[in-house]
Scaffold this active site. Structure first.
Site, PDB file in Angstrom:
ATOM      1  N   ARG A  55      -3.606   8.529   4.857  1.00  0.00           N
ATOM      2  CA  ARG A  55      -4.237   7.273   4.478  1.00  0.00           C
ATOM      3  C   ARG A  55      -4.452   6.471   5.744  1.00  0.00           C
ATOM      4  NH1 ARG A  55      -0.989   4.901   6.920  1.00  0.00           N
ATOM      5  NH2 ARG A  55      -1.895   3.026   6.083  1.00  0.00           N
ATOM      6  N   GLY A  56      -5.163   5.346   5.599  1.00  0.00           N
ATOM      7  CA  GLY A  56      -5.557   4.584   6.786  1.00  0.00           C
ATOM      8  C   GLY A  56      -6.963   5.018   7.169  1.00  0.00           C
ATOM      9  N   ALA A  57      -7.835   4.024   7.374  1.00  0.00           N
ATOM     10  CA  ALA A  57      -9.263   4.321   7.489  1.00  0.00           C
ATOM     11  C   ALA A  57      -9.612   5.391   8.539  1.00  0.00           C
ATOM     12  CB  ALA A  57     -10.016   3.014   7.742  1.00  0.00           C
ATOM     13  N   ARG A  89     -12.095   8.247  -1.842  1.00  0.00           N
ATOM     14  CA  ARG A  89     -11.668   6.835  -1.794  1.00  0.00           C
ATOM     15  C   ARG A  89     -12.878   5.979  -1.411  1.00  0.00           C
ATOM     16  NH1 ARG A  89      -6.095   5.419   0.949  1.00  0.00           N
ATOM     17  NH2 ARG A  89      -6.275   3.699  -0.533  1.00  0.00           N
ATOM     18  N   ASP A 228     -10.349  -1.773   6.800  1.00  0.00           N
ATOM     19  CA  ASP A 228     -10.948  -0.616   6.130  1.00  0.00           C
ATOM     20  C   ASP A 228     -12.471  -0.661   6.196  1.00  0.00           C
ATOM     21  OD1 ASP A 228      -8.117  -0.820   4.824  1.00  0.00           O
ATOM     22  OD2 ASP A 228      -8.867   1.228   4.622  1.00  0.00           O
ATOM     23  N   ASN A 238      -9.289  -5.183   3.970  1.00  0.00           N
ATOM     24  CA  ASN A 238      -8.061  -4.505   4.430  1.00  0.00           C
ATOM     25  C   ASN A 238      -7.077  -4.506   3.259  1.00  0.00           C
ATOM     26  OD1 ASN A 238      -6.545  -3.182   6.554  1.00  0.00           O
ATOM     27  ND2 ASN A 238      -5.233  -4.990   6.591  1.00  0.00           N
ATOM     28  N   LYS A 239      -5.928  -3.933   3.477  1.00  0.00           N
ATOM     29  CA  LYS A 239      -4.918  -3.784   2.424  1.00  0.00           C
ATOM     30  C   LYS A 239      -4.704  -5.076   1.640  1.00  0.00           C
ATOM     31  CE  LYS A 239      -3.299  -0.843   1.348  1.00  0.00           C
ATOM     32  NZ  LYS A 239      -3.838  -0.096   0.184  1.00  0.00           N
TER      33      LYS A 239
HETATM   34  O1  MRU Z   1      -4.466   2.365   1.186  1.00  0.00           O
HETATM   35  P1  MRU Z   1      -4.285   2.676   2.641  1.00  0.00           P
HETATM   36  O2  MRU Z   1      -2.870   2.926   3.027  1.00  0.00           O
HETATM   37  O3  MRU Z   1      -5.243   3.763   3.097  1.00  0.00           O
HETATM   38  O4  MRU Z   1      -4.735   1.332   3.376  1.00  0.00           O
HETATM   39  C1  MRU Z   1      -4.666   1.284   4.771  1.00  0.00           C
HETATM   40  C2  MRU Z   1      -5.022  -0.039   5.320  1.00  0.00           C
HETATM   41  O5  MRU Z   1      -5.361  -0.967   4.627  1.00  0.00           O
HETATM   42  C3  MRU Z   1      -5.015  -0.144   6.817  1.00  0.00           C
HETATM   43  O6  MRU Z   1      -4.660  -1.440   7.225  1.00  0.00           O
HETATM   44  C4  MRU Z   1      -6.430   0.156   7.344  1.00  0.00           C
HETATM   45  O7  MRU Z   1      -6.900   1.361   6.826  1.00  0.00           O
HETATM   46  C5  MRU Z   1      -6.472   0.208   8.810  1.00  0.00           C
HETATM   47  S1  MRU Z   1      -5.752   1.690   9.391  1.00  0.00           S
HETATM   48  C6  MRU Z   1      -5.788   1.789  11.060  1.00  0.00           C
END
Ligand code: MRU
Length: 333
Positions: A55-57, A89, A228, A238-239
């Protein structure tokens, strides 16, 4: 990223491609267990993204790039693989950025593995640059709040929001990191905290609703989060929970920075209102791991992201330097 496993120092990425298999540190299991998930088909790569093994963009983008390379090497229809991976996603722009780049390159006759490796190295290199630009903003003694995990696990290496923290720490600055726990998936408490331990960075985990308390007490000097998707007007998805941190930071006069590479910018959208927000299973809220924490009659809602309007953002740290949100359009090629 440098990690210590059973007393042994290792240098690993969150995702890599080996013998035609997409290999991933299983982020669902950290920090309790360190396991490698192996995705041998496009469907398994799609599952890994959807179920948040990765996970994470930027890391989602790199995984998708390897998934496309794998599909091409297996002789699969590239458009089919693109569709399967595209539906995993909806919010992180890096997924679509990587898929389009890989599909177009493969169709032009590029060698799939080389192209995917080049993509991964390029994104990780850009995040290292984010670290350099971001570290210049961090003063000795700073106490920095971060939300979710925008770390090496969310990129492959370095991280976006954590890259400046790593650089500042390695440069010898004394820093302290406030880690939001980040309900419901606890990416902060599980993953960012694990990365801080690996890097030897002093930190404390706080409940998601505690940040305002510490801001008001003057114990937070700066906020850095990842993204994201960033739209042309400088709005940032973002999250979930990022928006309220930004509003409270502004109220308390605390600088609020977003760190992201170019793959996260979506110049086709004029405003954050147009970003599709993923809504995940209510079970992630009703349960904490295997334990149900709410009455069985209760329902829940679980948006995974929110949008922070540009007006709350002090600056966006990119591989090209730090920009004001209203300058985002300058990054469009
Ligand atoms: O749902 P996730 O864990 O994929 O969400 C991740 C985030 O919101 C991160 O802050 C974002 O992707 C930046 S990652 C470098």
């Amino acid at each position: 990223m440098r990690i210590e496993l059973n007393g042994e120092r290792r240098d690993l990425r969150a995702v890599w491609f080996e013998d035609g298999i997409v290999k991933l540190i299983d982020q669902r299991k950290l920090p309790a267990k360190f396991e490698i998930f192996e995705a041998k088909t496009t469907e398994e790569v799609a599952y890994a993204i959807k179920d948040m093994v990765v996970r994470g963009a930027p890391a989602i983008g790199i995984t998708a790039a390897y998934g496309m390379a794998q599909a091409a090497l297996q002789g699969r229809d590239i458009d089919d693989a693109f569709e399967i991976l595209r539906k995993t996603r909806p919010t992180a722009h890096d997924l679509f950025f990587a898929l389009e780049l890989m599909r177009d390159s493969i169709k032009r006759g590029a060698e799939p593995t080389t192209t995917a490796e080049k993509y991964a190295n390029d994104i990780i290199g850009r995040c290292e640059k984010i670290g350099e630009h971001g570290a210049a903003l961090i003063k000795d003694g700073y106490r920095i709040l971060t939300h979710c995990n925008a770390g090496a696990l969310a990129v492959g290496d370095w991280g976006t929001a954590t890259a400046p923290l790593r650089k500042a720490h390695r440069d010898g600055k004394k820093i302290f990191v406030w880690v939001d726990e980040t309900r419901p998936r606890l990416q902060g408490a599980r993953l960012t905290a694990w990365e801080m331990v690996q890097e030897g960075i002093e930190h404390a985990i706080i409940a998601d609703n505690a940040a305002g308390y510490f801001m008001r007490k003057g114990e937070i000097d700066m906020v850095i989060v990842g993204a994201d998707r960033i739209t042309s007007n400088g709005d940032v998805a973002n999250k979930i929970g990022t928006y309220e941190k930004a509003v409270v930071a502004k109220e308390n006069g605390i600088p609020f920075y977003v760190a992201a590479p170019i793959s996260t910018f979506d110049f086709s959208l004029n405003s954050g209102d147009d970003i599709p927000i993923e809504e995940r299973s209510e079970e992630e809220v009703l349960f904490c791991r295997e334990c149900r924490i709410s009455p069985k009659e209760s329902r829940a809602r679980n948006p995974a992201f929110d949008v922070t309007p540009a007006k709350y953002i002090t600056g966006i740290i990119t591989e090209l330097g730090v920009f004001k949100p209203e300058e985002v359009w300058k990054l469009k090629k």
